[in-house]
Motif scaffolding. Structure first.
Motif, PDB file in Angstrom:
ATOM      1  N   ARG A 228       0.827  -1.209   0.000  1.00 50.68           N
ATOM      2  CA  ARG A 228       0.000   0.000   0.000  1.00 50.68           C
ATOM      3  C   ARG A 228       0.856   1.251   0.000  1.00 50.68           C
ATOM      4  O   ARG A 228       0.569   2.222  -0.711  1.00 50.68           O
ATOM      5  N   ALA A 229       1.929   1.234   0.798  1.00 52.52           N
ATOM      6  CA  ALA A 229       2.818   2.406   0.857  1.00 52.52           C
ATOM      7  C   ALA A 229       3.477   2.648  -0.488  1.00 52.52           C
ATOM      8  O   ALA A 229       3.583   3.792  -0.946  1.00 52.52           O
ATOM      9  N   SER A 230       3.915   1.566  -1.143  1.00 56.12           N
ATOM     10  CA  SER A 230       4.567   1.710  -2.447  1.00 56.12           C
ATOM     11  C   SER A 230       3.609   2.289  -3.480  1.00 56.12           C
ATOM     12  O   SER A 230       3.965   3.186  -4.254  1.00 56.12           O
ATOM     13  N   ILE A 231       2.366   1.780  -3.493  1.00 53.11           N
ATOM     14  CA  ILE A 231       1.383   2.264  -4.460  1.00 53.11           C
ATOM     15  C   ILE A 231       0.992   3.709  -4.149  1.00 53.11           C
ATOM     16  O   ILE A 231       0.851   4.539  -5.055  1.00 53.11           O
ATOM     17  N   LEU A 232       0.819   4.026  -2.861  1.00 51.36           N
ATOM     18  CA  LEU A 232       0.453   5.389  -2.472  1.00 51.36           C
ATOM     19  C   LEU A 232       1.505   6.388  -2.937  1.00 51.36           C
ATOM     20  O   LEU A 232       1.184   7.412  -3.560  1.00 51.36           O
ATOM     21  N   VAL A 233       2.761   6.081  -2.649  1.00 51.86           N
ATOM     22  CA  VAL A 233       3.842   6.976  -3.065  1.00 51.86           C
ATOM     23  C   VAL A 233       3.906   7.062  -4.581  1.00 51.86           C
ATOM     24  O   VAL A 233       4.046   8.158  -5.148  1.00 51.86           O
ATOM     25  N   GLY A 234       3.796   5.918  -5.261  1.00 49.82           N
ATOM     26  CA  GLY A 234       3.873   5.916  -6.720  1.00 49.82           C
ATOM     27  C   GLY A 234       2.768   6.727  -7.362  1.00 49.82           C
ATOM     28  O   GLY A 234       3.019   7.542  -8.263  1.00 49.82           O
ATOM     29  N   VAL A 235       1.529   6.533  -6.908  1.00 50.42           N
ATOM     30  CA  VAL A 235       0.382   7.225  -7.516  1.00 50.42           C
ATOM     31  C   VAL A 235       0.492   8.739  -7.322  1.00 50.42           C
ATOM     32  O   VAL A 235       0.344   9.513  -8.278  1.00 50.42           O
ATOM     33  N   ILE A 236       0.750   9.172  -6.099  1.00 46.34           N
ATOM     34  CA  ILE A 236       0.779  10.615  -5.834  1.00 46.34           C
ATOM     35  C   ILE A 236       2.012  11.270  -6.459  1.00 46.34           C
ATOM     36  O   ILE A 236       1.910  12.330  -7.090  1.00 46.34           O
ATOM     37  N   ALA A 237       3.184  10.635  -6.292  1.00 50.03           N
ATOM     38  CA  ALA A 237       4.406  11.222  -6.835  1.00 50.03           C
ATOM     39  C   ALA A 237       4.370  11.302  -8.355  1.00 50.03           C
ATOM     40  O   ALA A 237       4.727  12.322  -8.949  1.00 50.03           O
ATOM     41  N   VAL A 238       3.931  10.214  -8.998  1.00 52.33           N
ATOM     42  CA  VAL A 238       3.824  10.234 -10.462  1.00 52.33           C
ATOM     43  C   VAL A 238       2.725  11.197 -10.893  1.00 52.33           C
ATOM     44  O   VAL A 238       2.845  11.875 -11.921  1.00 52.33           O
TER      45      VAL A 238
ATOM     46  N   ALA B 208       9.417  14.883  -2.738  1.00 51.19           N
ATOM     47  CA  ALA B 208      10.737  14.790  -3.366  1.00 51.19           C
ATOM     48  C   ALA B 208      10.679  13.970  -4.653  1.00 51.19           C
ATOM     49  O   ALA B 208      11.242  14.370  -5.684  1.00 51.19           O
ATOM     50  N   ILE B 209      10.001  12.831  -4.613  1.00 50.14           N
ATOM     51  CA  ILE B 209       9.899  11.988  -5.809  1.00 50.14           C
ATOM     52  C   ILE B 209       9.053  12.675  -6.870  1.00 50.14           C
ATOM     53  O   ILE B 209       9.346  12.591  -8.071  1.00 50.14           O
ATOM     54  N   GLY B 210       7.998  13.373  -6.437  1.00 54.66           N
ATOM     55  CA  GLY B 210       7.161  14.092  -7.397  1.00 54.66           C
ATOM     56  C   GLY B 210       7.926  15.187  -8.118  1.00 54.66           C
ATOM     57  O   GLY B 210       7.808  15.343  -9.340  1.00 54.66           O
ATOM     58  N   ILE B 211       8.720  15.954  -7.373  1.00 59.82           N
ATOM     59  CA  ILE B 211       9.537  17.009  -7.994  1.00 59.82           C
ATOM     60  C   ILE B 211      10.532  16.399  -8.983  1.00 59.82           C
ATOM     61  O   ILE B 211      10.795  16.957 -10.052  1.00 59.82           O
ATOM     62  N   TYR B 212      11.077  15.245  -8.610  1.00 62.03           N
ATOM     63  CA  TYR B 212      12.040  14.574  -9.489  1.00 62.03           C
ATOM     64  C   TYR B 212      11.393  14.140 -10.801  1.00 62.03           C
ATOM     65  O   TYR B 212      12.055  14.085 -11.842  1.00 62.03           O
ATOM     66  N   ASN B 213      10.086  13.846 -10.783  1.00 63.91           N
ATOM     67  CA  ASN B 213       9.389  13.386 -11.985  1.00 63.91           C
ATOM     68  C   ASN B 213       8.994  14.523 -12.928  1.00 63.91           C
ATOM     69  O   ASN B 213       8.754  14.287 -14.115  1.00 63.91           O
ATOM     70  N   ILE B 214       8.900  15.740 -12.404  1.00 58.84           N
ATOM     71  CA  ILE B 214       8.406  16.859 -13.211  1.00 58.84           C
ATOM     72  C   ILE B 214       9.247  17.101 -14.467  1.00 58.84           C
ATOM     73  O   ILE B 214       8.693  17.177 -15.577  1.00 58.84           O
ATOM     74  N   PRO B 215      10.583  17.241 -14.369  1.00 60.00           N
ATOM     75  CA  PRO B 215      11.349  17.533 -15.589  1.00 60.00           C
ATOM     76  C   PRO B 215      11.291  16.415 -16.613  1.00 60.00           C
ATOM     77  O   PRO B 215      11.316  16.685 -17.826  1.00 60.00           O
ATOM     78  N   THR B 216      11.181  15.169 -16.174  1.00 63.76           N
ATOM     79  CA  THR B 216      11.095  14.059 -17.128  1.00 63.76           C
ATOM     80  C   THR B 216       9.824  14.158 -17.956  1.00 63.76           C
ATOM     81  O   THR B 216       9.857  14.059 -19.192  1.00 63.76           O
ATOM     82  N   PHE B 217       8.695  14.366 -17.289  1.00 64.06           N
ATOM     83  CA  PHE B 217       7.434  14.505 -18.023  1.00 64.06           C
ATOM     84  C   PHE B 217       7.422  15.758 -18.888  1.00 64.06           C
ATOM     85  O   PHE B 217       6.863  15.762 -19.988  1.00 64.06           O
ATOM     86  N   ALA B 218       8.043  16.840 -18.406  1.00 68.02           N
ATOM     87  CA  ALA B 218       8.078  18.078 -19.185  1.00 68.02           C
ATOM     88  C   ALA B 218       8.851  17.887 -20.485  1.00 68.02           C
ATOM     89  O   ALA B 218       8.408  18.317 -21.564  1.00 68.02           O
TER      90      ALA B 218
END
Length: 293
Positions: free
Chosen positions: A90-100, A158-168
């Motif tokens: 659950r923790a892995s999915i929660l972090v993945g869904v929100i961060a992504v 932190a993980i969400g911020i890291y994903n922003i430039p990749t998607f951009a």
């Protein structure tokens, strides 16, 4: 209106009758889908049932080997390992869904804006993306922890911020390919503005590319969450986490090596499944590869 660009797969490919037939015969997609569904099923089951409570300690039965009562044994505190793994999903999915989700929402918006406006706007956004990529998730989490303290919320940010430039960057590159098509020029001639063209023509035609990238970034988010929890910067006690299970097992490698094997295997299978699913979707949604098959 001309045909869809051959270099950018369209979400309409999901509606093609032959898509699902090809998907069922695609090995990477099938294996990845099964492993990903297993991850989701484990998290879903843990919401309503676990073999034992993952929070109750039973020191009298610590370090038990797998048996009929405790399927995967118990840890150094007597907690059931199978229950910890189920709740840790659950923790892995929660972090993945929100961060992504953070990376997808903000990064896609910036990429679409860069492709639509071009000029100094595009240059500024791309330089911001380059600057952001200099701060990986773990480094960002360490900085946030130093200011706000450790916790799953800071790990997600932190993980969400890291994903922003990749998607951009991916959105901007895919959108630029769409903006060069003839039907975009026809839409402009009909009086449509950049926003209308972006929402009606550009975004639908790059959605498949984003879907593939979501699966890949989700796998990276699971790895990042496990790494941060292992370092004590992610999920905090008493909430179970695969990364923290590894951290707690490292001192018992010789006495109870299975304590490290089970969470490590769970992380490996989850990441493998998402990567295989992403590779399969890329092959199935790319028109050139689809014709080759």
């Amino acid at each position: 209106m001309s045909a869809l660009p051959t270099t950018v797969p369209s979400a309409a490919a999901f509606k093609v009758p032959g898509f699902w037939r090809r998907a069922l015969h695609h090995r990477s997609f099938t294996i990845g889908a099964v492993l990903t569904l297993a991850l989701l099923l484990a998290a879903g089951i843990s919401l309503v049932w676990t073999p034992w409570s993952p929070y109750e300690m039973d020191m009298a039965h610590k370090l038990m080997k797998p048996d009929g009562s405790h399927w995967l044994g118990t840890d150094t505190y007597g907690r059931d390992v199978a229950s910890l793994l189920l709740v840790g999903a659950r923790a892995s999915i929660l972090v993945g869904v929100i961060a992504v989700g953070i990376g997808l929402t903000v990064g896609t918006a910036l990429g679409l804006l860069a492709a639509a406006r071009r000029g100094w706007v595009e240059e500024a956004i791309m330089r911001f993306a380059d600057f952001s990529m200099a701060f990986p998730a773990i480094l960002s989490a360490i900085m946030l922890t130093a200011v706000f303290g450790a916790g799953i919320v800071n790990a997600i940010i932190a993980i969400g911020i890291y994903n922003i430039p990749t998607f951009a960057r991916i959105t901007r590159a895919s959108a630029n390919a769409i903006w060069s098509r003839e039907y975009i020029a026809a839409a402009r001639a009909c009086g449509k503005g950049p926003f209308a063209i972006t929402m009606q023509h550009v975004l639908p035609n790059i959605s498949a590319v984003l879907i593939v990238q979501i699966t890949i970034r989700f796998a990276i988010a699971i790895l990042a969450e496990a790494a941060l929890s292992y370092l004590g910067l992610g999920t905090q006690p008493p909430q179970p986490s695969w990364g923290r299970m590894l951290a707690e097992a490292q001192t018992m490698m010789f006495q109870a090596p299975l304590l490290a094997v089970f969470p490590g295997l769970a992380i490996a299978l989850a990441v493998l499944g998402l990567n295989l699913l992403g590779d399969g979707l890329r092959d199935l949604l790319d028109p050139r590869l689809a014709r080759a098959r």
